[in-house]
Write a protein that holds these residues in place. Structure first.
Motif, PDB file in Angstrom:
ATOM      1  N   PRO A   5       0.981  -1.316  -0.332  1.00 22.53           N
ATOM      2  CA  PRO A   5      -0.111   0.511   0.314  1.00 22.53           C
ATOM      3  C   PRO A   5       1.007   1.412   0.038  1.00 22.53           C
ATOM      4  O   PRO A   5       2.124   1.925   0.282  1.00 22.53           O
ATOM      5  N   VAL A   9      -2.002   6.456   2.904  1.00 22.62           N
ATOM      6  CA  VAL A   9      -2.580   5.406   2.843  1.00 22.62           C
ATOM      7  C   VAL A   9      -2.317   4.934   4.044  1.00 22.62           C
ATOM      8  O   VAL A   9      -3.183   4.316   4.869  1.00 22.62           O
ATOM      9  N   SER A  10      -1.325   3.775   4.412  1.00 24.36           N
ATOM     10  CA  SER A  10      -0.665   3.586   5.677  1.00 24.36           C
ATOM     11  C   SER A  10      -0.848   3.971   6.839  1.00 24.36           C
ATOM     12  O   SER A  10      -0.900   3.920   7.939  1.00 24.36           O
ATOM     13  N   ASP A  24     -13.053   1.429  -2.155  1.00 27.71           N
ATOM     14  CA  ASP A  24     -11.498   1.779  -3.114  1.00 27.71           C
ATOM     15  C   ASP A  24     -11.738   2.012  -3.997  1.00 27.71           C
ATOM     16  O   ASP A  24     -12.158   1.480  -4.605  1.00 27.71           O
ATOM     17  N   HIS A  32      -5.130  -1.686  -1.442  1.00 27.71           N
ATOM     18  CA  HIS A  32      -5.607  -1.375  -0.766  1.00 27.71           C
ATOM     19  C   HIS A  32      -6.924  -1.955   0.193  1.00 27.71           C
ATOM     20  O   HIS A  32      -6.570  -1.354   0.730  1.00 27.71           O
ATOM     21  N   VAL A  85     -10.442   5.822   0.146  1.00 25.14           N
ATOM     22  CA  VAL A  85      -9.434   5.649  -0.491  1.00 25.14           C
ATOM     23  C   VAL A  85      -9.345   5.852  -2.393  1.00 25.14           C
ATOM     24  O   VAL A  85     -10.116   4.890  -2.878  1.00 25.14           O
TER      25      VAL A  85
END
Length: 171
Positions: A5, A9-10, A24, A32, A85
């Motif tokens: 990822p 995002v992480s 997503d 993701h 996301v």
């Protein structure tokens, strides 16, 4: 093997309410989607080409939606998510719908290419590159900005990106 990822995002995944459903968008191969499934979230992955997503198999809490986000109606009217996301994708008419798809307390985690990226390769068309501050403008007055970045980066490859993590504090 899927690429890991994105670091953005992480970094902001903990802002997503525990166990809440995640959307997503333009999910690609599903990196993701898998990341959030592994964190205990149900995930709806939307893309025009869902072959890579279907290759992930039948997993509890994983829903794949085939949709042309640029030419067809929004495929999830009225659905609300604990997170939306988006990475490496821009279709400006979709931005208000993505914000409306956030449940109270939900997080928008978005990163994509910005003006200046054309010197590094594709995308190079200004229609697919964010203008300075464009993500901030999209959420202004609607979401609480937790973090925002815009500028060049070297990893995972040379690019100019704009990134935002913004929260729906509406009750």
């Amino acid at each position: 093997m899927l690429t890991p990822p994105s670091a953005w995002v992480s970094r902001w995944a903990d802002e997503v309410p525990a166990g809440g459903p995640v959307l997503d968008v333009a999910a690609g191969q599903g990196r993701h989607s898998l990341f959030f499934l592994d964190r205990g979230h149900a995930v709806t992955a939307v893309d025009r080409d869902v072959a890579g997503l279907r290759a992930l198999g039948d997993r509890p809490g994983f829903r794949v939606v085939a949709a042309d986000l640029e030419a067809a109606p929004w495929p999830l009217p009225g659905a609300r998510f604990a997170a939306v996301v988006v990475t490496n994708y821009l279709w400006r008419p979709l931005l208000p719908l993505l914000i409306e798809s956030l449940a109270p307390g939900g997080a928008l985690i978005y990163e994509t290419f910005a003006r200046g990226h054309e010197r590094f390769g594709r995308p190079s068309n200004p229609e697919f590159l964010l203008r300075p501050g464009e993500l901030l403008d999209a959420v202004r007055g609607r979401l609480l900005v937790r973090a925002y970045e815009h500028g060049p980066e070297r990893e995972p490859r040379a690019a100019v990106r704009q990134k935002i993590c913004a929260l729906n504090r509406a009750e």
